[in-house]
Design an enzyme around this catalytic site. Structure first.
Site, mmCIF file in Angstrom:
data_model
loop_
_atom_site.group_PDB
_atom_site.id
_atom_site.type_symbol
_atom_site.label_atom_id
_atom_site.label_comp_id
_atom_site.label_asym_id
_atom_site.label_seq_id
_atom_site.Cartn_x
_atom_site.Cartn_y
_atom_site.Cartn_z
ATOM 1 N N ARG A 8 -2.120 -14.216 4.535
ATOM 2 C CA ARG A 8 -2.816 -13.626 5.846
ATOM 3 C C ARG A 8 -2.114 -13.762 7.046
ATOM 4 O O ARG A 8 -2.055 -12.817 7.687
ATOM 5 C CB ARG A 8 -4.402 -14.145 5.759
ATOM 6 N N ARG A 68 2.587 -6.637 9.168
ATOM 7 C CA ARG A 68 1.909 -5.229 9.521
ATOM 8 C C ARG A 68 2.309 -4.904 10.968
ATOM 9 O O ARG A 68 2.556 -3.771 11.384
ATOM 10 C CB ARG A 68 0.463 -5.692 9.825
ATOM 11 N N ASN A 110 -1.843 0.087 6.670
ATOM 12 C CA ASN A 110 -1.334 -1.172 7.413
ATOM 13 C C ASN A 110 -0.333 -1.962 6.501
ATOM 14 O O ASN A 110 -0.086 -2.941 6.633
ATOM 15 C CB ASN A 110 -2.556 -1.986 7.883
ATOM 16 N N PHE A 145 -15.702 3.600 6.881
ATOM 17 C CA PHE A 145 -14.320 3.790 6.537
ATOM 18 C C PHE A 145 -14.035 3.584 4.985
ATOM 19 O O PHE A 145 -13.201 3.949 4.464
ATOM 20 C CB PHE A 145 -13.386 2.920 7.362
ATOM 21 N N HIS A 190 -2.199 -5.418 1.825
ATOM 22 C CA HIS A 190 -3.432 -5.982 1.550
ATOM 23 C C HIS A 190 -3.405 -7.400 1.034
ATOM 24 O O HIS A 190 -2.347 -7.724 0.149
ATOM 25 C CB HIS A 190 -4.499 -5.304 0.396
ATOM 26 N N GLU A 200 -9.838 -10.595 -7.367
ATOM 27 C CA GLU A 200 -8.782 -9.376 -7.269
ATOM 28 C C GLU A 200 -7.604 -9.875 -8.225
ATOM 29 O O GLU A 200 -7.213 -8.701 -8.568
ATOM 30 C CB GLU A 200 -8.288 -9.529 -5.882
ATOM 31 N N THR A 202 -5.440 -7.010 10.752
ATOM 32 C CA THR A 202 -5.618 -5.890 10.117
ATOM 33 C C THR A 202 -5.139 -4.635 10.917
ATOM 34 O O THR A 202 -4.598 -3.973 10.100
ATOM 35 C CB THR A 202 -7.299 -5.669 9.995
ATOM 36 N N TYR A 259 -12.745 -2.288 -3.828
ATOM 37 C CA TYR A 259 -13.128 -2.294 -2.349
ATOM 38 C C TYR A 259 -14.752 -2.451 -2.288
ATOM 39 O O TYR A 259 -15.101 -2.057 -1.166
ATOM 40 C CB TYR A 259 -12.534 -1.352 -1.337
ATOM 41 N N LYS A 312 0.890 -1.066 0.038
ATOM 42 C CA LYS A 312 -0.057 -0.109 0.156
ATOM 43 C C LYS A 312 0.858 1.429 0.023
ATOM 44 O O LYS A 312 1.969 1.157 0.212
ATOM 45 C CB LYS A 312 -0.826 -0.113 1.221
HETATM 46 P P1 CMP Z 1 -7.386 -4.426 3.833
HETATM 47 O O1 CMP Z 1 -6.856 -5.806 4.088
HETATM 48 O O2 CMP Z 1 -6.823 -3.591 2.824
HETATM 49 O O3 CMP Z 1 -9.012 -4.477 3.619
HETATM 50 C C1 CMP Z 1 -9.834 -3.265 3.921
HETATM 51 C C2 CMP Z 1 -9.174 -2.117 4.462
HETATM 52 O O4 CMP Z 1 -9.931 -1.456 5.304
HETATM 53 C C3 CMP Z 1 -8.390 -2.855 5.623
HETATM 54 O O5 CMP Z 1 -7.178 -3.453 4.914
HETATM 55 C C4 CMP Z 1 -7.850 -1.554 6.591
HETATM 56 O O6 CMP Z 1 -6.768 -0.801 6.084
HETATM 57 C C5 CMP Z 1 -9.309 -0.518 6.216
HETATM 58 N N1 CMP Z 1 -9.777 -0.406 7.430
HETATM 59 C C6 CMP Z 1 -10.087 0.874 7.984
HETATM 60 N N2 CMP Z 1 -10.743 0.736 9.017
HETATM 61 C C7 CMP Z 1 -11.198 -0.638 9.245
HETATM 62 C C8 CMP Z 1 -11.749 -1.229 10.090
HETATM 63 N N3 CMP Z 1 -12.380 -0.542 11.003
HETATM 64 N N4 CMP Z 1 -12.112 -2.510 10.024
HETATM 65 C C9 CMP Z 1 -11.466 -3.070 8.934
HETATM 66 N N5 CMP Z 1 -10.671 -2.675 8.113
HETATM 67 C C10 CMP Z 1 -10.452 -1.268 8.361
#
Ligand code: CMP
Length: 136
Positions: A88, A105, A115, A60, A118, A129, A94, A52, A12
């Site tokens: 993962r 992360r 973070n 968010f 992805h 994807e 996350t 997304y 990212k």
């Molecule tokens: P990612 O795995 O890219 O998938 C969705 C992204 O939303 C996640 O990583 C986070 O970076 C972002 N995000 C922001 N706020 C939240 C939240 N409250 N819960 C989950 N993902 C979040």
């Protein structure tokens, strides 16, 4: 039994901005992921919104799409036995605050938004994807 899978990984903007992309790619390779395809790109916010879309009802969502389109990213197709789950695990939780030692992360993540990486959350989504970024 062998279960070779492919998964989509994104480095990212927060990580690319800090020039961590090569270091993160080395971590994947050291864990026996093969990088089948990769490209460094910057996407439009409208493309981030499509990518997304599963999160479109989340509070968010808007910030997330603004963020993913805010700077260059590296998208990769990773291959390994059970790649979806293995990626993962290697990424960690996350929220970097909850991520375990040894995860990407934990090491590089700044916040739940920034973070650093992805990864696809299922084999089915991995196919969607991968097609999103690499359909020719
Ligand atoms: P990612 O795995 O890219 O998938 C969705 C992204 O939303 C996640 O990583 C986070 O970076 C972002 N995000 C922001 N706020 C939240 C939240 N409250 N819960 C989950 N993902 C979040």
């Amino acid at each position: 039994m062998s279960n070779l899978e492919q998964t989509l990984s994104i480095i990212k903007p927060d990580a690319v901005e800090r020039n961590l992309d090569d270091e993160i790619k080395e971590i994947f390779k050291s864990k026996d992921f093969i990088i089948l395809k990769e490209k460094k790109i910057q996407i439009e916010k409208s493309e981030a919104e499509k990518f997304y879309k599963v999160h479109e009802t989340k509070p968010f969502y808007n910030d997330l799409c603004t963020y993913l389109s805010s700077g260059p990213i590296v998208v990769m197709v990773l291959e390994k036995e059970n790649a979806v789950l293995a990626n993962r695990k290697l990424m960690g939780a996350t929220n970097p605050k909850d991520a375990e030692d040894g995860t990407i992360r934990k090491k590089y993540g700044i916040s739940i938004d920034k973070n650093s990486v992805h990864g696809s959350d299922s084999v089915e989504n991995a196919k969607i994807e991968i097609d999103f970024f690499f359909k020719d």
